[in-house]
Design a protein around this motif. Structure first.
Motif, short mmCIF file in Angstrom:
data_model
loop_
_atom_site.label_atom_id
_atom_site.label_comp_id
_atom_site.label_asym_id
_atom_site.label_seq_id
_atom_site.Cartn_x
_atom_site.Cartn_y
_atom_site.Cartn_z
N MET A 151 0.92 -1.06 -0.22
CA MET A 151 0.01 0.11 0.01
C MET A 151 0.91 1.19 0.00
O MET A 151 1.99 1.21 0.69
CB MET A 151 -1.16 -0.14 1.33
N GLN A 152 0.42 2.13 -0.85
CA GLN A 152 1.41 3.44 -0.84
C GLN A 152 0.51 4.44 -1.62
O GLN A 152 -0.74 4.34 -2.12
CB GLN A 152 2.68 3.20 -1.58
N ALA A 153 0.79 5.77 -1.10
CA ALA A 153 0.31 6.90 -1.73
C ALA A 153 0.57 7.07 -3.09
O ALA A 153 1.70 7.20 -3.23
CB ALA A 153 0.35 8.11 -0.99
N MET A 154 -0.23 7.56 -3.75
CA MET A 154 0.07 7.88 -5.33
C MET A 154 0.28 9.28 -5.83
O MET A 154 0.72 9.87 -6.65
CB MET A 154 -0.92 7.13 -6.18
N VAL A 155 -0.08 9.96 -4.60
CA VAL A 155 0.10 11.51 -4.57
C VAL A 155 0.60 11.97 -3.41
O VAL A 155 0.15 11.63 -2.38
CB VAL A 155 -0.94 12.28 -5.26
N HIS A 156 1.42 12.97 -3.20
CA HIS A 156 1.88 13.24 -1.95
C HIS A 156 0.85 14.01 -1.23
O HIS A 156 0.13 15.00 -1.79
CB HIS A 156 3.05 14.59 -2.24
N GLY A 157 0.60 13.55 0.11
CA GLY A 157 -0.49 13.77 0.77
C GLY A 157 -1.65 12.98 0.68
O GLY A 157 -2.92 13.22 1.41
N GLY A 158 -1.74 12.08 -0.38
CA GLY A 158 -2.96 11.14 -0.72
C GLY A 158 -2.96 10.10 0.38
O GLY A 158 -1.96 9.84 0.77
N PRO A 159 -4.09 9.33 0.23
CA PRO A 159 -4.27 8.11 1.22
C PRO A 159 -3.32 7.01 0.46
O PRO A 159 -3.03 6.84 -0.74
CB PRO A 159 -5.70 7.71 0.97
N SER A 160 -3.02 6.12 1.34
CA SER A 160 -2.31 4.86 0.61
C SER A 160 -3.33 3.85 0.39
O SER A 160 -4.31 3.41 1.18
CB SER A 160 -1.65 4.15 1.96
N LEU A 161 -3.06 3.58 -0.92
CA LEU A 161 -3.94 2.37 -1.57
C LEU A 161 -3.26 1.33 -1.91
O LEU A 161 -1.90 1.23 -2.05
CB LEU A 161 -4.58 3.06 -2.82
#
Length: 634
Positions: A220-230
């Motif tokens: 799981m990781q964020a795809m944009v700075h500040g976004g949720p980890s998906l």
């Protein structure tokens, strides 16, 4: 700080300024299909004379035949010609916003990416699917099919920065003639060691490239700075700049992911977006004609890995009641006002289960029983409709040991009686609570994502540039980059605001100072000072600050109180002569090519809507010095 992840598309830069993020310019096009050594120099070059130059034309045709055969063999093994007829190269011109200097945009930039044709669920409508970062802030988009020389105009019809997915529409009928549609594998998630084949148009050439590898792991990781980890799937097939948005196929030709990024300064670590996320994105667009929201529970949690902490929370008893050996849960340390679970949880609760998934003490749930993969518990609530009722199981600890156990300890009973009442002597207890709730996006004090909840805004007075605190501004202002790495180091007092829930107010900060005689003496102040008050009134937005300054008469002073972090008192004082600053306004704006003193979203507020004077409210955050004597006229 997030691990550095390269978004491949942005690095095939065709602009005069060259490449970004440490990748070279696209350079000379080199076909991705196999070629004989004699033809490796250039796309259109003849064979070198030193290498069997007797019959170059014949060898060239033979090489082309071998290349075609290799391509056909590869495509036949993975979806036949369907995959080849479904992909297209995306040519994009971007014009990004500038949060550090909000009155101007960044320079125009060109890049390339990949897209492929899909059919919207439940409809016959054909669209192109790609990554959001490929087409975000695009001013022009053209697409070109494989084996075609024609460029067709495309437009964005849906874009989600949090999920890094976007849909493109092409209205020219000729583009769709003979276009294949790729099908997703919706029902069976890919397993470790499954073969994956990636199609795309990476840097180093202009033709289609095909790379092959296996599924390495799920994460799981964020795809944009500040976004949720998906949820993301890691693969070892090569993903390079330009691959973004291309399909990743299983051996049966079905799509098992969308190429998204690669790990910077690593070998063979790439990421694809799994079908689970794509399906939620597509179905939400079909149902609501908008991008989906990524919901969250609106809480902060702490791992429960300490044995002493587990005992104090009464978790041994909770495990007995639920007949579970591994359920430890996570401790709720904060519930955000206005969050989805604001009415259901309280501090000290232990979240044990979400949608039937038991939460371990490290905050993970079981994702794949076969491989033993465990991922963050928020996976159980993501990619579901906003109206979906999620099921929660919570343990609410008692403040003291159970009465039966306490009496047994003090001679008022015995241990057997205590156990019959659900506890043991000296053991802490609690109660199980079950509830369902629909989730939503938690509103944050500091906007996090450009194009989602953040937009640039500013106000300039006396050469001082004031901005609304947003995460894109933090990244712009406090990131230093080189060709090999970038370093993001924001001040700690500003980072603390990132975990605060929305209050209806904004955080206004001093971005930087445009040097001029009217602000001499303040030019060494650090960037990021928080504006707490102006002329004795609290500052809760840029519009507040602008309105207070505008109402300051010529001949009076503008007195600003600033501080670092959340100190209730003290700080830094700035005093400016209002008349002198207004006289210097034109000179400052012209020197720095600033069109106006404020952005359009900063408005003059009526007097009645401004905060009252601080002495009337005794508001926390007022300076600890009596500044009234500073507020007299000059």
């Amino acid at each position: 700080m997030e691990k550095p992840v390269v978004k491949p598309e942005g690095d095939v830069d065709l602009s005069p300024n060259g490449a970004e993020d440490g990748f070279p310019d696209d350079g000379d096009a080199t076909p991705a299909i196999p070629r004989t050594p004699a033809l490796e120099n250039d796309d259109d070059s003849e064979a070198p004379a030193a290498v069997n130059s007797e019959r170059p034309a014949k060898r060239k045709r033979a090489a082309a035949g071998d290349a075609a055969a290799a391509t056909t063999t590869t495509s036949a093994a993975v979806g036949g010609s369907t995959a080849l007829n479904a992909v297209a190269k995306v040519f994009v011109t971007h014009l990004s916003l500038n949060y550090s200097e909000p009155w101007r945009k960044r320079g125009q930039r060109s890049s390339t990416g990949t897209c492929f044709a899909v059919e919207l669920p439940g409809t016959k409508k054909r669209v192109l699917l790609t990554n959001a970062h490929v087409v975000f802030r695009a001013t022009q988009i053209r697409v070109r099919r494989f084996r075609d020389a024609e460029l067709y105009r495309a437009k964005v019809i849906c874009l989600s920065r949090e999920m890094d997915l976007a849909l493109l529409a092409v209205e020219t009928p000729e583009f769709w003639s003979g276009m294949s549609i790729l099908q997703f594998e919706w029902n069976k998630p890919c397993a470790l060691q499954d073969v994956v084949v990636c199609f795309g148009f990476p840097q180093g050439g202009d033709n289609l490239s095909v790379t092959r590898g296996v599924v390495s792991r799920h994460t799981m990781q964020a795809m944009v700075h500040g976004g949720p980890s998906l949820l993301m799937t890691q693969i070892d097939a090569a993903i390079n700049p330009g691959n973004s948005g291309g399909p990743a196929l299983a051996v049966d030709g079905r799509v098992i992911g969308v190429s998204e990024s690669k790990l910077h300064s690593s070998d063979n670590i790439g990421y694809i977006i799994p079908p689970r996320s794509v399906r939620y994105f597509l179905e939400t667009y079909v149902r609501d004609s908008k991008q989906p929201e990524i919901c969250d529970p609106g809480i902060l949690i702490q791992r429960v890995e300490s044995t002493a902490l587990r005992k104090r929370l009464g978790l041994p008893r909770a495990m007995r009641e639920l007949e579970s050996e591994n359920m430890m849960g996570v401790l709720v340390t904060r519930v955000y006002p206005g969050g989805a679970l604001d009415d259901h949880l309280q501090l000290g609760d232990v979240l044990l289960e979400v949608n039937g998934k038991e939460i371990a003490g490290d905050g993970t749930i079981e994702f794949d029983e076969l491989s033993g993969t465990r991922l963050r518990f928020t996976l159980a609530i993501q990619c579901m409709a906003e109206v979906y009722e999620h099921a929660f199981v919570v343990w609410r600890p008692d403040q003291a040991p159970k009465a039966a156990a306490a009496e047994a300890t003090n001679g008022g009973g015995n241990a057997t009686e205590a156990k019959e009442n659900g506890g043991v002597a000296g053991e802490y207890g609690g109660c199980i609570q079950r509830f369902t709730a629909a989730l939503r996006r938690t509103p944050w004090l500091v906007p996090r994502i450009d194009g989602v909840d953040a937009s640039p805004s500013y106000f300039v007075f006396g050469g001082l540039v004031f901005v609304k605190l947003t995460m894109p501004w933090l990244v712009d202002r406090f990131t230093t980059s080189s060709r090999k790495r970038s370093s993001y180091m924001p001040p700690a007092h500003l980072e603390a605001f990132l975990v605060e829930g929305a209050t209806g107010d904004d955080v206004v900060v001093l971005s930087h100072i445009l040097h001029h005689d009217v602000n001499y003496g303040y030019q060494r102040l650090p960037s990021g000072l928080v504006i707490t008050s102006c002329n004795g009134r609290s500052v809760r937005s840029l519009s507040d600050l602008y309105s207070i300054v505008e109402r300051t008469a010529d001949g009076a002073f503008v007195v600003l109180n600033m501080r670092e972090g959340g100190e209730a008192t003290g700080g830094t004082l700035i005093v400016l002569d209002a008349k002198e600053c207004r006289a210097a306004e034109g000179e400052i704006l012209e020197a720095h090519r600033i069109p106006t003193t404020k952005s359009d979203n900063v408005e003059l507020k009526p007097e009645a809507d401004l905060p009252p004077p601080l002495e009337e409210t005794a508001e926390a955050g007022a300076p600890n010095v009596d500044i009234n004597f500073l507020l007299n006229t000059a």
